[in-house]
Design an enzyme around this catalytic site. Structure first.
Site, PDB file in Angstrom:
ATOM      1  N   LYS A  61     -10.628 -12.517  -5.587  1.00 56.22           N
ATOM      2  CA  LYS A  61     -11.142 -12.785  -4.239  1.00 56.22           C
ATOM      3  C   LYS A  61      -9.951 -12.800  -3.282  1.00 56.22           C
ATOM      4  O   LYS A  61      -9.238 -13.788  -3.173  1.00 56.22           O
ATOM      5  CB  LYS A  61     -11.896 -14.113  -4.189  1.00 56.22           C
ATOM      6  CG  LYS A  61     -12.548 -14.376  -2.841  1.00 56.22           C
ATOM      7  CD  LYS A  61     -13.336 -15.680  -2.851  1.00 56.22           C
ATOM      8  CE  LYS A  61     -13.992 -15.898  -1.508  1.00 56.22           C
ATOM      9  NZ  LYS A  61     -13.022 -16.009  -0.398  1.00 56.22           N
ATOM     10  N   GLU A  70     -11.173  -5.330   2.000  1.00 58.81           N
ATOM     11  CA  GLU A  70     -10.438  -6.509   2.465  1.00 58.81           C
ATOM     12  C   GLU A  70      -9.036  -6.076   2.879  1.00 58.81           C
ATOM     13  O   GLU A  70      -8.254  -5.585   2.058  1.00 58.81           O
ATOM     14  CB  GLU A  70     -10.353  -7.550   1.349  1.00 58.81           C
ATOM     15  CG  GLU A  70      -9.939  -8.918   1.803  1.00 58.81           C
ATOM     16  CD  GLU A  70     -11.117  -9.789   2.234  1.00 58.81           C
ATOM     17  OE1 GLU A  70     -10.866 -10.963   2.573  1.00 58.81           O
ATOM     18  OE2 GLU A  70     -12.264  -9.309   2.236  1.00 58.81           O
ATOM     19  N   ASP A 120      11.608   9.133   0.837  1.00 64.82           N
ATOM     20  CA  ASP A 120      11.190   8.767   2.192  1.00 64.82           C
ATOM     21  C   ASP A 120      11.722   9.763   3.217  1.00 64.82           C
ATOM     22  O   ASP A 120      11.041  10.099   4.186  1.00 64.82           O
ATOM     23  CB  ASP A 120      11.698   7.353   2.534  1.00 64.82           C
ATOM     24  CG  ASP A 120      10.943   6.281   1.771  1.00 64.82           C
ATOM     25  OD1 ASP A 120       9.933   6.615   1.117  1.00 64.82           O
ATOM     26  OD2 ASP A 120      11.366   5.107   1.827  1.00 64.82           O
ATOM     27  N   GLU A 165     -13.651  -9.493  -9.922  1.00 66.22           N
ATOM     28  CA  GLU A 165     -12.691  -9.004  -8.938  1.00 66.22           C
ATOM     29  C   GLU A 165     -11.923 -10.178  -8.329  1.00 66.22           C
ATOM     30  O   GLU A 165     -12.527 -11.211  -8.024  1.00 66.22           O
ATOM     31  CB  GLU A 165     -13.416  -8.249  -7.814  1.00 66.22           C
ATOM     32  CG  GLU A 165     -14.281  -7.100  -8.304  1.00 66.22           C
ATOM     33  CD  GLU A 165     -15.201  -6.546  -7.226  1.00 66.22           C
ATOM     34  OE1 GLU A 165     -15.102  -7.017  -6.066  1.00 66.22           O
ATOM     35  OE2 GLU A 165     -16.021  -5.661  -7.540  1.00 66.22           O
ATOM     36  N   LYS A 207     -14.099 -20.319  -6.851  1.00 68.50           N
ATOM     37  CA  LYS A 207     -12.856 -20.622  -6.138  1.00 68.50           C
ATOM     38  C   LYS A 207     -11.830 -21.267  -7.076  1.00 68.50           C
ATOM     39  O   LYS A 207     -12.188 -22.020  -7.985  1.00 68.50           O
ATOM     40  CB  LYS A 207     -13.144 -21.552  -4.958  1.00 68.50           C
ATOM     41  CG  LYS A 207     -14.182 -21.020  -3.964  1.00 68.50           C
ATOM     42  CD  LYS A 207     -13.727 -19.763  -3.263  1.00 68.50           C
ATOM     43  CE  LYS A 207     -12.697 -20.030  -2.209  1.00 68.50           C
ATOM     44  NZ  LYS A 207     -13.207 -20.739  -1.027  1.00 68.50           N
ATOM     45  N   SER A 215     -22.178 -13.462   3.343  1.00 68.46           N
ATOM     46  CA  SER A 215     -21.179 -14.340   2.735  1.00 68.46           C
ATOM     47  C   SER A 215     -21.608 -14.623   1.299  1.00 68.46           C
ATOM     48  O   SER A 215     -22.734 -14.318   0.907  1.00 68.46           O
ATOM     49  CB  SER A 215     -21.065 -15.640   3.526  1.00 68.46           C
ATOM     50  OG  SER A 215     -22.332 -16.247   3.651  1.00 68.46           O
ATOM     51  N   GLU A 224      12.358  12.933   2.801  1.00 66.76           N
ATOM     52  CA  GLU A 224      11.586  14.182   2.727  1.00 66.76           C
ATOM     53  C   GLU A 224      10.229  14.013   3.412  1.00 66.76           C
ATOM     54  O   GLU A 224       9.750  14.922   4.105  1.00 66.76           O
ATOM     55  CB  GLU A 224      11.402  14.605   1.264  1.00 66.76           C
ATOM     56  CG  GLU A 224      12.678  15.093   0.600  1.00 66.76           C
ATOM     57  CD  GLU A 224      12.506  15.309  -0.898  1.00 66.76           C
ATOM     58  OE1 GLU A 224      12.863  16.391  -1.382  1.00 66.76           O
ATOM     59  OE2 GLU A 224      12.013  14.377  -1.581  1.00 66.76           O
ATOM     60  N   CYS A 250     -12.940 -47.087  27.817  1.00 70.00           N
ATOM     61  CA  CYS A 250     -11.726 -46.595  27.164  1.00 70.00           C
ATOM     62  C   CYS A 250     -11.542 -45.110  27.479  1.00 70.00           C
ATOM     63  O   CYS A 250     -12.445 -44.304  27.225  1.00 70.00           O
ATOM     64  CB  CYS A 250     -11.834 -46.795  25.654  1.00 70.00           C
ATOM     65  SG  CYS A 250     -10.451 -46.116  24.718  1.00 70.00           S
ATOM     66  N   ASP A 301       9.565  11.863   5.832  1.00 64.74           N
ATOM     67  CA  ASP A 301       9.825  11.785   7.278  1.00 64.74           C
ATOM     68  C   ASP A 301      10.031  13.168   7.881  1.00 64.74           C
ATOM     69  O   ASP A 301       9.623  13.430   9.023  1.00 64.74           O
ATOM     70  CB  ASP A 301      11.055  10.913   7.548  1.00 64.74           C
ATOM     71  CG  ASP A 301      10.811   9.450   7.225  1.00 64.74           C
ATOM     72  OD1 ASP A 301       9.627   9.058   7.142  1.00 64.74           O
ATOM     73  OD2 ASP A 301      11.796   8.705   7.050  1.00 64.74           O
TER      74      ASP A 301
END
Length: 677
Positions: free
Chosen positions: A114, A171, A32, A112, A312, A81, A34, A439, A36
């Protein structure tokens, strides 16, 4: 010694390569610190030579000025959808349906996870990321390009052999680990916590300040190609994703290509069993026909592709304590029981209450106060009490009784929990009602209904403002809305001048809503939007409807004695007539554009179903025309269906209609019938 331009270009290439290795391939070559150092050197050079800064530089992922609002992006090809399956049987039905439509031709299936994130569309032109948009309604989304640029796994530029123009879909999600870290940081700062990773991802992407988005550990998986210009891509979804993986896009390594339905089921079982160990939230599995040409042959059914389905995962169930059964009051006086729960996390959402429907349903499930109960989010959305855990029930528990729960000792009788009015349960109905038409809780719900999107659609007045307007006495009946001024609204807490002006304008705009919306908005018991449309087309004027007799009302298709009696009772109340007169005085449109007809309309008693895509009008427009001529427009084919209007890509309704002998009408035949009527 390199020139500044050459060193900048070399640094950008090197940093982009390391971004690909770290964020996409999960295979970093340098530390990290290097990395940066490389980024810091690039920033120094760009600050010294601002004329060399480009939009696709790695330094431009963060630090842009905040936006005032998001622009709108039109999707060239809609983001549709998916149809859902909740069992192996429903998955098998989809598979057999596809197989039949393809003439029993063999096809491979892409499997895949979801992802439970936010769908986005990314557009690239000449190798550069130019536009990123949310899914929105599928046809239009919000322009969130600057925020998407902060996600390191989204390439800002692509390889030279990429199509000149293409849109790719993915996604955006927040990994579980990143979500936990984000909430810990928010807790340390005394900020409210995000309920689940999806909400956190959505909130992060919709920040007007992209530097806030840049601080969130968002990631993305690409799942589909939207379109590509001037490019010869494979006739395989799987191979297309492999191609874009080579271009630097991140594809889910858990995707799988299978050959049979049984293999697809096995993939689903594996994912469901390992759901909790995934590094991200997933709520199911998506299955797709792999061949792109077969996808095109199968086409779409409405707003759902026939070639894909989302299977699902079962709703997550947890147990918690049911502290108390509360009662709320609906807009027509219904007394609605609900469960007050010990707060519990269900599928990433903290649930404190759940619907209990009515007394009969509570008794059928034998749900009692003090029970430990099983809770699930039906369809991953609506909290539901499934059943009590009988082994944990106290021997002192008592079965639920609506009248005992509502018993008011001061009145020595069951009473409305809000106004103390008498309660009753009509014969043959499951619901109890408050008998007091004055009411306050009823009116608050009525006002919410009147201003809602499906009725008068008055933007800016939602649930909370409806309650405030009623409780402050500014609106005592729905007609009072049209006599409000900006000065009235400015008296309310946290109301600014601009908001007040916008609300007054929205109220004025609502005066021209169609008559059926006004009728529906009045909140007549048993009169839904479809019945309101029937009444509007039959009478064409609110006063003609007000004067209709019981027998006359029952001659209208689908209006029986109960609905007719409710309509007659509403217009027999002088206070309701007074409200309608005030609406008329305020300029609210109380007549339809159609000439009133007191004779049976041409299509009275005739039931239609519309299927497929029509060229000259939308399905909703076709249904409206049917209703305007007295006909009934339904969504499903039944024995009562007289005609099926058939458009392009007609679905399963066509087969069902043929099996039942229902007469079919082409679009032109349908239009001719309308014109002759």
């Amino acid at each position: 010694m390199f020139s500044p331009r050459t060193e900048i270009e070399n640094l950008r290439r090197e940093i982009n390569r390391h971004n690909q290795l770290y964020y996409v391939q999960d295979n970093p070559e340098i530390s990290d610190s290097e990395y940066d150092a490389l980024l810091r050197r690039l920033k120094e050079l760009e600050e010294a030579h601002p004329e060399l800064v480009t939009a696709d530089s790695p330094t431009q992922r963060v630090g842009a000025e905040p936006l005032k609002a998001f622009g709108i992006v039109n999707h060239p090809y809609p983001l549709l959808s998916l149809a859902n399956a909740f069992s192996d049987t429903e998955l098998e039905a989809w598979y057999l349906r596809v197989k039949k439509l393809l003439g029993n031709a063999a096809f491979q299936i892409d499997c895949e996870p979801k992802m439970d994130g936010l769908a986005v569309a990314l557009t690239y032109r000449n190798g550069k990321f130019t536009t990123g948009a949310t899914r929105g309604d599928g046809f239009q989304g919000e322009n969130i390009t600057r925020n998407l640029r902060t996600i390191h796994s989204i390439p800002l530029n692509t390889e030279e052999d990429a199509p000149p123009v293409f849109e790719i879909r993915g996604e955006v999600y927040l990994p579980k680990e990143g979500f936990a870290k984000l909430n810990r940081e928010r807790a340390d700062k005394g900020l409210s916590l995000f309920a689940n990773p999806r909400n956190a991802a959505a909130g992060s992407l919709r920040q007007l300040d992209p530097s806030v988005t840049a601080e969130r550990p968002l990631d993305i998986f690409i799942y589909a190609l939207g379109y590509a210009e001037d490019s010869l891509l494979p006739d395989s979804h799987w191979q297309i994703l492999e191609y874009f993986s080579r271009l630097g896009f991140k594809i889910n390594p858990r995707n799988r290509l299978v050959n049979t339905l049984e293999e697809a089921k096995e993939y689903y079982r594996e994912m469901a069993e390992n759901r909790d160990s995934l590094p991200y939230e997933a709520d199911g599995v998506v299955f797709k026909v792999d061949s792109v040409s077969l996808q095109q042959k199968l086409g779409d059914a409405g707003r759902e592709p026939r070639w894909a389905i989302a299977y699902k995962f079962p709703a997550e169930q947890v147990t918690t304590l049911l502290r108390k059964i509360g009662i709320s009051v609906g807009r027509t006086g219904t007394l609605n029981p609900y469960a007050i729960l010990e707060p519990v996390n269900v599928g990433g959402v903290v649930v404190k209450q759940a619907s209990l429907h009515n007394e009969d349903d509570i008794l059928r499930k034998d749900i009692r106060e003090g029970d430990t109960v099983v809770i699930q989010r039906a369809g991953e959305v609506i909290p539901e009490v499934v059943a009590p855990v009988l082994a944990k029930r106290s021997p002192e528990s008592k079965p639920f009784s609506m009248e005992e729960t509502l018993f008011n000792p001061k009145l020595s009788r069951p009473a409305c929990p809000v106004c103390g009015g008498e309660i009753y349960r009509p014969a043959g109905e499951a619901m109890h009602y408050c008998a007091n038409v004055s009411c306050p809780a009823q009116f608050e719900r009525q006002l919410e209904h009147f201003v809602s999107r499906g009725t008068m659609d008055i933007r800016g007045i939602g649930e909370s403002l409806s309650v405030i307007l009623a409780q402050e006495g500014l609106v005592k009946n729905v007609s009072d809305l049209y006599y409000l001024t900006a000065a009235d609204l400015l008296k309310l807490p946290r109301m600014g001048e601009k908001s007040a002006d916008n609300i007054i304008k929205a109220i004025a705009d609502s005066k021209s809503r169609p008559l059926d919306r006004v009728i529906f908005g009045l909140g007549i018991r048993h009169v839904g939007n479809e019945t309101a449309a029937l009444l509007s087309s039959r009478y064409g004027d609110i006063w003609a409807l007000a004067g209709a007799g019981l027998d006359e009302l029952q001659t209208i298709p689908d209006i029986g004695a109960k609905i007719a009696s409710s309509i007659k009772a509403y217009f027999s109340e002088e206070k309701n007539i007074a409200v309608i007169r005030r609406l008329e005085t305020a300029g609210v449109k109380l007549a339809s554009d159609q000439k009133p007809s007191y004779k049976p309309l041409p299509l009275s008693g005739v039931e239609f179903v519309v299927t497929g895509k029509l060229d000259s009008l939308s399905r909703e427009e076709a249904q409206q025309k049917i209703r305007s001529l007295g006909g009934t427009a339904k969504d499903n084919v039944t024995k009562a269906t007289r005609y099926l209007v058939v458009g392009a890509d007609a679905g399963s309704k066509l087969a069902k209609a043929r099996s039942m002998g229902v007469k079919e009408l082409s679009e032109q035949e349908f239009i001719n019938m309308l014109e002759q009527s």
